[in-house]
Write a protein that holds these residues in place. Structure first.
Motif, short mmCIF file in Angstrom:
data_model
loop_
_atom_site.label_atom_id
_atom_site.label_comp_id
_atom_site.label_asym_id
_atom_site.label_seq_id
_atom_site.Cartn_x
_atom_site.Cartn_y
_atom_site.Cartn_z
N UNK A 110 0.84 -1.20 0.00
CA UNK A 110 0.00 0.00 0.00
C UNK A 110 0.87 1.25 0.00
N UNK A 111 1.89 1.22 0.85
CA UNK A 111 2.80 2.38 0.94
C UNK A 111 3.58 2.59 -0.34
N UNK A 112 4.09 1.49 -0.91
CA UNK A 112 4.88 1.60 -2.14
C UNK A 112 4.05 2.18 -3.28
N UNK A 113 2.79 1.75 -3.32
CA UNK A 113 1.94 2.22 -4.41
C UNK A 113 1.60 3.70 -4.26
N UNK A 114 1.65 4.21 -3.01
CA UNK A 114 1.29 5.61 -2.80
C UNK A 114 2.51 6.53 -2.82
N UNK A 115 3.66 5.94 -2.76
CA UNK A 115 4.87 6.75 -2.71
C UNK A 115 5.10 7.43 -4.06
N UNK A 116 5.62 8.66 -3.97
CA UNK A 116 5.86 9.42 -5.19
C UNK A 116 7.08 8.87 -5.95
N UNK A 117 6.90 8.59 -7.23
CA UNK A 117 8.04 8.20 -8.07
C UNK A 117 7.81 8.75 -9.48
N UNK A 118 8.88 8.98 -10.14
CA UNK A 118 8.80 9.52 -11.51
C UNK A 118 9.91 8.92 -12.37
N UNK A 119 9.75 9.08 -13.61
CA UNK A 119 10.77 8.57 -14.53
C UNK A 119 11.69 9.71 -14.97
N UNK A 120 12.95 9.43 -15.00
CA UNK A 120 13.89 10.37 -15.59
C UNK A 120 14.98 9.56 -16.31
N UNK A 121 15.98 10.24 -16.79
CA UNK A 121 16.97 9.61 -17.64
C UNK A 121 17.66 8.42 -16.98
N UNK A 122 17.96 8.57 -15.70
CA UNK A 122 18.74 7.54 -15.02
C UNK A 122 17.89 6.44 -14.39
N UNK A 123 16.62 6.70 -14.19
CA UNK A 123 15.78 5.70 -13.50
C UNK A 123 14.33 5.85 -13.93
N UNK A 124 13.79 4.76 -14.43
CA UNK A 124 12.41 4.80 -14.91
C UNK A 124 11.41 4.83 -13.76
N UNK A 125 11.86 4.39 -12.59
CA UNK A 125 10.97 4.41 -11.42
C UNK A 125 11.72 5.06 -10.26
N UNK A 126 12.05 6.31 -10.48
CA UNK A 126 12.86 7.02 -9.47
C UNK A 126 12.00 7.51 -8.31
N UNK A 127 12.43 7.14 -7.10
CA UNK A 127 11.70 7.60 -5.91
C UNK A 127 11.92 9.09 -5.76
N UNK A 128 10.86 9.82 -5.58
CA UNK A 128 10.97 11.27 -5.42
C UNK A 128 10.82 11.71 -3.97
N UNK A 129 10.86 10.73 -3.09
CA UNK A 129 10.71 11.06 -1.67
C UNK A 129 11.55 10.09 -0.85
N UNK A 130 11.85 10.52 0.38
CA UNK A 130 12.47 9.60 1.34
C UNK A 130 11.33 8.84 2.03
N UNK A 131 11.47 7.53 2.10
CA UNK A 131 10.37 6.74 2.71
C UNK A 131 10.88 6.05 3.97
N UNK A 132 10.08 6.09 5.03
CA UNK A 132 10.45 5.47 6.31
C UNK A 132 9.35 4.50 6.74
N UNK A 133 9.64 3.23 6.69
CA UNK A 133 8.71 2.24 7.24
C UNK A 133 9.26 1.81 8.61
N UNK A 134 8.45 1.96 9.64
CA UNK A 134 8.90 1.63 11.00
C UNK A 134 8.04 0.52 11.59
N UNK A 135 8.71 -0.47 12.15
CA UNK A 135 8.02 -1.53 12.90
C UNK A 135 8.22 -1.23 14.38
N UNK A 136 7.12 -1.20 15.11
CA UNK A 136 7.19 -0.96 16.56
C UNK A 136 6.95 -2.30 17.26
#
Ligand code: ADP
Ligand code: MG
Length: 654
Positions: free
Chosen positions: A215-241
């Motif tokens: 669910x998180x991966x699908x909502x995370x911002x990503x875009x395509x550019x020259x170096x990466x077709x699925x470039x993450x445009x954000x820092x993502x933090x998944x935390x297990x408590x």
């Protein structure tokens, strides 16, 4: 020099050992991704060579000396996802998180270097789309291991997860129920920086956790550019408590059970956080324009802030001073992992292509610096447990250890001696306890005997009071019978010597008139005078008669035919009998201690009971005597023998 060994050799072992001292360096693993098809197509050359399991050689294009970088582990392009998972020692981090530590795994590197791939596998991923098992990244593998581990723990563990991204310097909840909205980052003394109102989802199965990840991966911002077709445009933090209910004495789990966090705040306990950083990028190289460029600038700024904090943390003098964690949301949320109490693993990712060498060198230098940063791993404390107490406990423990070792050095038999002392103390304490228990039991028995003794005394007092009333009634009857005698008949009270005042106060000579014959009794002077009857002259009743002069309820009804109605008597007649009854009934019975032994059932009540009962009995006896004498004289009856003076026999019929 090449170093031989398996990739999961030394580093894994060092991580398996866990934090050894008060300061633990950030562990750094370097992963070199394979050349992509596009790079190969463009004929790009590799500039990197792994030598052994820990060293990377960088060969600058166009000649020049090789530059070597050394890390905890270097994983070349041939390494599988499983190799990476093992070499990183993430299981050890999981164990530490189960014991209450705050652990972080973060990937770092240029965009397109394989950070996201290392953590979560290849794209595309989203809700309902899962990664092939062999390509699963560190996160999925850790999840599977953790759920399996928790199942075999045998102690209840509560697992929760949150997932957020920092996009354009805004924190967004990737698990929010509605569309994500910016959330504030707060700071508290007990838990440092945290995201307010972040959704924290409890889960129990691996499937549920995988769904959260997708669910998180699908909502995370990503875009395509020259170096990466699925470039993450954000820092993502998944935390297990991880909240584990443990006994503090358990050696396996020194961390105490943490209370749940306040509403809106993340739970307190062990943590395992996976950070997938957005990659630094040269806008010129990626060709980013518009929104992509804004994103790139934001990403670069936060990475710059991160690098700045790492540089300052490396300086032993400046480490004590201010570290600008507040410069970005990313550094705020990584503050604990970098310079605080966390245990941190950095996976630095690089591209082998010579075209990317400037960024690769930058990453390598960055990672080299990071592995010199140390943290002070520490299990989070309960907010309710004051730190002062903890310090005191530690000091006492230390002192205890010292004393024990000194004792052992002075006398090798000391440990046996101290054992004997402990046994002696335990025996004596046990003996004391037994004594107290026995004494308590004895006191309880005594108390109950006293209570029953007091109850018996009260019963006897009540019986005596009833008998007095009965006697008084008889006395009145007798007086009525004597009334027809004319003239000044010889007064009974003159003929019967009056008992001492304290024995028979109502009939004592303190009163001016005899209660039976109305004769003046002044010649029976009493030393105690009026003290016996202060209450006689009480307030007046509504009818004008003093209350004390009114006939008591138990007085015989007035006989209209009688020449002398009791009503016509002086009020003191009634007063005296009334006072007698009152004094007898109001006598306070104080049980004596220890209680008297129980007598046989037929024993006269006078022999048992409280100390005041004999007084009552004496008075009663005197009264009986007086009445008996009066009746005998009136009817010329012989006096009864001593033997017949039982309470039942002495009462004359009225
Ligand atoms: P980053 O997150 O660092 O920007 P990605 O993880 O998105 O980079 O990887 C960029 C591309 O390279 C992706 O298509 C990914 O599948 C591929 N890739 C990265 N690492 C590897 C690897 N070790 N093996 C195969 N492909 C990889
Ligand atoms: Mg990425």
């Amino acid at each position: 020099m090449e170093e031989r060994g398996s990739p999961d050799g030394d580093l894994a072992r060092s991580l398996e050992q866990g934090p050894e001292g008060p300061e633990t360096p950030i562990q750094v693993v370097l992963r070199v991704r394979p050349m992509s098809a596009a790079e190969l197509r463009r004929g790009e050359q590799s500039a990197l060579h792994c030598s052994g399991t820990r060293t990377l050689q960088v060969s600058p294009p166009g000649g020049g000396p090789d530059v070597a970088f050394r890390f905890g582990a270097v994983l070349d392009a041939a390494r599988t996802q499983e190799d990476v998972f093992r070499a990183c020692g993430v299981r050890r981090l999981g164990e530490l998180a189960l014991r209450g530590f705050s652990c972080t795994v973060f990937t770092f590197g240029q965009t397109g270097s394989g950070k996201t791939y290392t953590l979560t596998g290849p794209p595309p991923q989203g809700e309902g789309v899962s990664v092939p098992p062999n390509l699963a990244g560190i996160m999925q593998r850790t999840f599977a291991w953790l759920l399996d581990r928790v199942q075999h723990l045998g102690a209840p563990v509560t697992l929760r997860a949150s997932y957020l991204e920092i996009y354009n310097e805004q924190v967004r909840d990737l698990l929010s129920v509605g569309s994500p909205r910016p959330l504030p980052v707060r700071w508290s003394k007990t838990r440092g920086f945290y995201v307010e109102q972040l959704r924290v989802v409890e889960f129990e199965s691996l499937g549920a956790l995988m769904e959260l990840l997708q669910m998180g991966l699908s909502r995370r911002r990503s875009s395509a550019h020259t170096l990466n077709q699925a470039s993450s445009r954000s820092h993502a933090l998944l935390t297990l408590y991880i909240s584990r209910q443990t006994s503090p004495s358990s050696p396996d789990s020194p961390a105490p059970q943490m209370p749940p966090g306040a509403p809106g705040e993340p739970p307190v306990g062990g943590k395992l956080c996976f950070v997938d950083l957005a990659g630094s990028e040269k806008v010129a190289a990626t060709g980013s324009r518009g929104e992509l460029m804004l994103e790139a600038n934001s990403i670069n700024r936060s990475l710059l802030a991160l690098g700045h904090c790492i540089s300052l943390l490396l300086d032993p003098q400046r480490k004590q001073s201010h570290i600008p964690f507040r410069d970005s949301k990313l550094t705020k949320l990584l503050a604990d992992s970098l310079g605080g109490r966390g245990v941190t693993l950095m996976v630095a990712c690089v591209s082998p292509s010579a075209q990317c060498l400037p960024e690769t060198l930058s990453t390598l230098r960055y990672a080299s610096r990071a592995q010199r940063v140390t943290t002070r791993p520490q299990a989070p404390k309960s907010p309710k447990q004051p730190q002062r107490l903890e310090i005191e406990i530690l000091q006492l423990q230390e002192e205890n250890r010292c004393l024990r070792s000194q004792l052992g050095q002075i006398d090798p038999k000391a440990s046996r001696l101290s054992g004997a002392r402990v046994a002696w103390a335990q025996r004596n304490l046990y003996g004391m306890l037994q004594e107290f228990m026995l004494e308590n039991e004895r006191l309880r028995k005594e108390n109950s005997q006293l209570q029953s003794s007091r109850d018996r005394a009260r019963d006897e007092q009540r019986i005596l009071a009833q008998q007095v009333q009965e006697l008084e009634r008889c006395l009145l009857c007798a007086c009525s019978d004597h009334q027809p005698y004319p003239g000044p008949a010889p007064c009974l009270c003159v003929m019967v010597p009056a008992p001492p005042c304290h024995a028979l106060p109502p009939l004592c000579s303190c009163h001016r008139l005899c209660p039976l014959c109305r004769a003046p009794l002044a010649h029976w002077a009493c030393a105690q005078g009026e003290h016996h009857l202060p209450q006689v002259f009480g307030p007046k009743a509504p009818g004008g008669m003093p209350l004390a002069a009114q006939p008591p309820p138990w007085a015989p009804p007035c006989n209209p035919g009688s020449a002398k109605c009791p009503r016509e008597r002086s009020p003191s007649d009634w007063t005296q009998t009334r006072v007698l009854a009152e004094m007898l009934t109001e006598e306070e019975v104080v049980p004596s201690a220890p209680p008297l032994p129980m007598g046989p059932p037929n024993t006269s009540p006078v022999l048992r009971g409280g100390a005041a009962v004999p007084n009552l009995a004496q008075r009663l006896e005197a009264l009986r005597d007086q009445i008996g004498s009066s009746l005998r004289r009136g009817r010329s009856q012989p006096p009864p023998s001593e033997a017949t003076r039982s309470p039942s026999r002495v009462l004359p019929p009225c």
